[in-house]
Design a protein around this motif. Sequence first.
Motif, short mmCIF file in Angstrom:
data_model
loop_
_atom_site.label_atom_id
_atom_site.label_comp_id
_atom_site.label_asym_id
_atom_site.label_seq_id
_atom_site.Cartn_x
_atom_site.Cartn_y
_atom_site.Cartn_z
N ARG A 49 24.22 87.17 28.52
CA ARG A 49 25.35 88.14 29.02
C ARG A 49 24.94 89.39 30.10
N GLU A 50 23.76 89.41 30.22
CA GLU A 50 23.17 90.31 31.23
C GLU A 50 23.08 89.46 32.59
N LEU A 51 22.49 88.29 32.38
CA LEU A 51 22.46 87.44 33.86
C LEU A 51 24.07 87.02 34.21
N ASP A 52 24.82 86.82 33.14
CA ASP A 52 26.10 86.79 33.43
C ASP A 52 26.80 87.55 34.13
N ALA A 53 26.49 89.06 33.76
CA ALA A 53 27.19 90.13 34.31
C ALA A 53 26.79 90.45 35.83
N ARG A 54 25.49 90.19 36.08
CA ARG A 54 24.86 90.16 37.32
C ARG A 54 25.26 89.10 38.27
N ALA B 193 23.72 84.49 52.68
CA ALA B 193 22.87 83.29 52.34
C ALA B 193 21.82 83.78 51.30
N ARG B 194 21.31 84.79 51.48
CA ARG B 194 20.30 85.54 50.39
C ARG B 194 21.10 85.62 48.86
N MET B 195 22.48 86.22 49.15
CA MET B 195 23.05 86.52 47.87
C MET B 195 23.67 85.15 47.63
N LYS B 196 23.94 84.29 48.14
CA LYS B 196 24.45 82.86 47.55
C LYS B 196 23.25 82.12 46.89
N LYS B 197 22.16 82.20 47.65
CA LYS B 197 20.74 81.93 46.65
C LYS B 197 20.50 82.31 45.48
N GLU B 198 20.61 83.88 45.43
CA GLU B 198 20.52 84.61 44.25
C GLU B 198 21.46 83.98 43.29
N LYS B 199 22.70 84.16 43.44
CA LYS B 199 23.77 83.78 42.79
C LYS B 199 23.55 82.15 42.03
N LEU B 200 22.92 81.59 42.75
CA LEU B 200 22.81 80.00 42.44
C LEU B 200 21.44 80.21 41.39
N ARG B 201 20.44 80.88 41.64
CA ARG B 201 19.40 81.28 40.96
C ARG B 201 19.95 81.53 39.54
N LEU B 202 20.75 82.58 39.32
CA LEU B 202 21.38 83.32 38.31
C LEU B 202 21.79 82.39 37.48
N LYS B 203 22.90 81.34 38.02
CA LYS B 203 23.51 80.31 37.35
C LYS B 203 22.65 79.46 36.74
N GLN C 44 19.45 80.00 35.79
CA GLN C 44 18.97 80.59 34.78
C GLN C 44 19.85 80.88 33.34
N ILE C 45 21.23 80.91 33.48
CA ILE C 45 21.97 81.04 32.47
C ILE C 45 22.22 79.58 31.99
N GLU C 46 22.31 78.68 32.63
CA GLU C 46 22.50 77.27 32.27
C GLU C 46 21.17 76.72 31.39
N SER C 47 20.15 77.19 31.91
CA SER C 47 18.77 76.92 31.42
C SER C 47 18.79 77.76 29.95
N LEU C 48 19.18 78.96 29.96
CA LEU C 48 19.27 79.70 28.61
C LEU C 48 20.08 78.87 27.53
N ARG C 49 21.26 78.77 28.10
CA ARG C 49 22.19 78.05 27.26
C ARG C 49 21.89 77.02 26.42
N THR C 50 21.05 75.89 27.40
CA THR C 50 20.49 74.80 26.91
C THR C 50 19.57 75.07 25.71
#
Length: 62
Positions: free
Chosen positions: A8-13, A36-46, A48-54
Amino acid sequence: MPIAARIRELDARHTRLDAQIDEVIKHPSADSLELARMKKEKLRLKEQIESLRTSELKALAG
């Protein structure tokens, strides 16, 4: 921190960052390097979220 709370925390970020990216794109003087930095961070968060969900699904199944 439980996995669900971390997700939830990562999804909110991720959501906040998405809104920030939308705002930056609206301005003609947008800094492409910052964008570009912001988009990379967004992808990194996504990722992490997918990894945690798995991990969470595996824990529930196991």
